[in-house]
Design a protein around this motif. Structure first.
Motif, PDB file in Angstrom:
ATOM      1  N   ASP A 211       0.821  -1.206   0.000  1.00  0.00           N
ATOM      2  CA  ASP A 211       0.000   0.000   0.000  1.00  0.00           C
ATOM      3  C   ASP A 211       0.862   1.266   0.000  1.00  0.00           C
ATOM      4  OD1 ASP A 211      -2.360  -1.478   0.115  1.00  0.00           O
ATOM      5  OD2 ASP A 211      -2.247  -1.624   2.307  1.00  0.00           O
ATOM      6  N   PRO A 212       0.302   2.394  -0.428  1.00  0.00           N
ATOM      7  CA  PRO A 212       1.045   3.666  -0.362  1.00  0.00           C
ATOM      8  C   PRO A 212       1.434   3.980   1.078  1.00  0.00           C
ATOM      9  CG  PRO A 212      -0.882   3.906  -1.777  1.00  0.00           C
ATOM     10  CD  PRO A 212      -1.013   2.564  -1.098  1.00  0.00           C
TER      11      PRO A 212
ATOM     12  N   MET B 123       7.042   3.388  -4.588  1.00  0.00           N
ATOM     13  CA  MET B 123       6.231   2.895  -5.716  1.00  0.00           C
ATOM     14  C   MET B 123       6.571   1.437  -5.980  1.00  0.00           C
ATOM     15  SD  MET B 123       6.832   6.207  -8.238  1.00  0.00           S
ATOM     16  CE  MET B 123       8.574   6.369  -7.758  1.00  0.00           C
TER      17      MET B 123
ATOM     18  N   ILE C 241       2.533  -1.105  -8.617  1.00  0.00           N
ATOM     19  CA  ILE C 241       2.374   0.062  -9.483  1.00  0.00           C
ATOM     20  C   ILE C 241       2.561  -0.256 -10.964  1.00  0.00           C
ATOM     21  CG2 ILE C 241       4.760   0.936  -9.592  1.00  0.00           C
ATOM     22  CD1 ILE C 241       3.470   3.733  -8.925  1.00  0.00           C
TER      23      ILE C 241
ATOM     24  N   LEU D  97      -2.386   9.049  -9.798  1.00  0.00           N
ATOM     25  CA  LEU D  97      -1.349   8.240  -9.162  1.00  0.00           C
ATOM     26  C   LEU D  97      -0.430   9.095  -8.292  1.00  0.00           C
ATOM     27  CD1 LEU D  97      -0.359   5.851 -12.112  1.00  0.00           C
ATOM     28  CD2 LEU D  97      -1.722   5.308 -10.074  1.00  0.00           C
TER      29      LEU D  97
ATOM     30  N   LYS E 258      -2.207   9.406  -5.078  1.00  0.00           N
ATOM     31  CA  LYS E 258      -2.339   8.109  -4.413  1.00  0.00           C
ATOM     32  C   LYS E 258      -1.036   7.682  -3.742  1.00  0.00           C
ATOM     33  CE  LYS E 258      -3.282   3.201  -5.250  1.00  0.00           C
ATOM     34  NZ  LYS E 258      -3.714   2.179  -6.253  1.00  0.00           N
ATOM     35  N   TRP E 259       0.083   7.810  -4.480  1.00  0.00           N
ATOM     36  CA  TRP E 259       1.355   7.300  -3.990  1.00  0.00           C
ATOM     37  C   TRP E 259       2.226   8.369  -3.330  1.00  0.00           C
ATOM     38  CZ3 TRP E 259       2.013   2.231  -3.561  1.00  0.00           C
ATOM     39  CH2 TRP E 259       1.207   1.389  -4.333  1.00  0.00           C
TER      40      TRP E 259
END
Length: 363
Positions: free
Chosen positions: A158-159, A246, A251, A270, A273-274
Motif C-alpha cells: 500500500d502507499p 512505488m 504500481i 497516481l 495516491k502514492w
C-alpha cells in the motif's frame, strides 16, 4: 559567569568541543584565530589539547562562536559517536567547509537525542540487516532492499501515508537543517542507536521531500560503509526510494504505457495516491520497461513545455514533519523542564537546540 567558573572552564576545556563549535560556525582555524586575536598555532593547540586557552581567550571564543563558556567543558556523559560520515548528494557541489558544518550539526543533534533519552523513551532502531552494496555494482539489490524494508515494517504494497512517521516509528530521527546549511540537500548519518535524516526546509515540496526521505533511508540500510557522494551510490539510493514509495509489484499495473489525455489524468491520480511527483512516475514507468525510451523523452518534453519541471499540477500538501523530538520537548515542558535547561544540560546552543527539536524551523 564568575571568575571561578571561567577558571573551571579552563581546567576542563575540551579541544574537541572547540573544533565542533568552529565547524558549526562554518569557519576555518585561520579565520577563527584572526577573529579572537590569536595565532593559528594557538587555535590548533587548543583544538588538539596540547594547549589550554586563557580565561580571556575562552571569553572571546564564546562570543565569536555563539556558544556559552560551558559548551567547551568536557562532559562525562558523552553520546556514542556516529559510526560513519554523512551521506551528501554530491561531494563536488558541497564544499568541505559546508560538509564539516553539516557534520557538526548532526553531532549536536546526536548529543540532544542522547540527553533526551534520559527522560523519554524513543522507539528502538528497527531496520533489516542488509549486506552493503559494492559501490561498483548495479544490480537488483536496491530494489530487494526496499522490498525487504516494506516486509520488515509490515507495509505490504500500500502507499506509505507518511514516510517520516514510518521512519521515526522505527527508530530513525528526522530533523530539519539549521539555516547556515540549507544550501546542502537532505543528508543522513548512520548511527547504531538512532540514525539521523536531516531535511532541507527550503525545498518546500511535499512530493520531493518524501522521495528525499526514502533516498536517505536507502543510504542508512545499504550504504553504511560505502564512500558517500558517488554517482553509483546516489543512483542506488534513488532506486531504493522509487521501489519503497512505488513498489513494482503494485504500481506496474497502474502506470500508463502510452500518453494521451486519459494517461496524463491517470498520472495526476497516481501522484496523489502514492505521494510522488509526476516526473518520478514517468521515470518509474521507463525503468520498469512499461514506457519506451521514446515515449518517456516525449513525456518529459511535454512536462518542460507545461512548466511542470518546477511546479507540477496537483494538491498543495503540507510538508510531512518530524514528531519524535518535538513531542519529547512538549512532554518535558509539561513536566516543568524548559528548553533552556535541556539545551544547557546537553551542551547545545539554544538556537540550534530549538531548530533541531522543532516540527519546522521558523528562521
Amino acid at each position: 559567569m564568575n571568575k571561578d567558573n571561567y577558571r573551571n572552564a579552563v581546567a576542563l576545556f575540551d579541544g574537541n568541543k572547540l573544533t565542533l563549535a568552529r565547524e558549526l560556525a562554518g569557519i576555518n582555524k585561520t579565520q577563527l584565530a584572526q577573529d579572537v586575536e590569536a595565532s593559528a598555532a594557538a587555535v590548533s593547540g587548543w583544538e588538539s589539547g596540547k594547549k589550554r586557552p586563557s580565561v580571556a581567550a575562552i571569553s572571546r571564543l564564546s562570543l565569536r562562536l555563539g556558544v556559552t563558556v560551558d559548551f567547551f567543558i568536557t562532559r562525562r556523559d558523552k553520546p556514542t559517536p556516529p559510526s560513519s560520515t554523512p551521506h551528501f548528494r554530491s561531494l563536488r557541489s558541497t564544499t568541505q567547509l559546508a560538509r564539516r558544518q553539516a557534520g557538526a550539526y548532526v553531532n549536536i543533534v546526536n548529543s540532544i537525542v542522547h540527553h533526551l533519552e534520559h527522560f523519554v523513551e524513543f522507539p528502538p532502531l528497527n531496520l533489516p540487516k542488509m549486506e552493503t552494496i559494492p559501490s561498483d555494482i548495479l544490480d537488483s539489490t536496491p530494489e530487494e532492499a526496499a522490498q525487504e524494508l516494506r516486509k520488515h515494517w509490515k507495509l505490504g504494497y500500500d502507499p506509505i501515508i507518511n514516510i517520516i512517521n514510518a521512519a521515526e516509528h522505527n527508530g530513525i530521527i528526522a530533523v530539519y537543517s539549521m539555516p547556515q546549511t540549507v544550501a546542502v540537500d537532505a543528508y543522513s548519518l548512520t548511527h547504531d542507536q538512532h540514525p539521523l535524516i536531516v531535511l532541507n526546509p527550503q525545498k518546500n515540496d511535499y512530493y520531493r521531500q518524501r522521495f528525499d526521505v526514502g533516498h536517505e533511508i536507502g543510504h542508512l540500510i545499504i550504504h553504511q560503509h560505502v564512500e558517500p557522494g558517488t554517482k553509483t551510490v546516489e543512483n542506488q539510493a534513488d532506486r531504493f526510494s522509487a521501489e519503497l514509495l512505488m513498489p513494482s509489484a503494485k504500481i506496474k499495473d497502474e502506470l500508463p504505457e502510452k500518453l494521451n489525455t486519459a494517461a496524463w489524468n491517470r498520472l495526476k491520480e497516481l501522484k496523489e495516491k502514492w505521494g510522488v511527483s509526476i516526473q518520478a512516475l514517468l521515470y518509474r514507468a521507463r525503468f520498469l520497461g512499461i514506457m519506451s525510451d521514446v515515449t518517456y523523452r516525449n513525456a518529459m518534453i511535454t512536462v518542460t513545455k507545461r512548466g511542470w519541471r518546477r511546479s507540477e499540477p496537483g494538491n498543495a500538501h503540507v510538508l510531512e514533519q518530524p514528531a519524535l523530538l518535538p513531542k519529547a520537548i512538549k512532554l518535558l515542558e509539561n513536566e516543568g523542564i524548559t528548553s533552556e535547561q535541556l539545551a544547557q544540560e546537553c551542551g547545545a546552543p539554544l538556537e540550534i537546540f530549538n531548530i533541531a527539536t522543532s516540527k519546522f524551523p521558523s528562521y
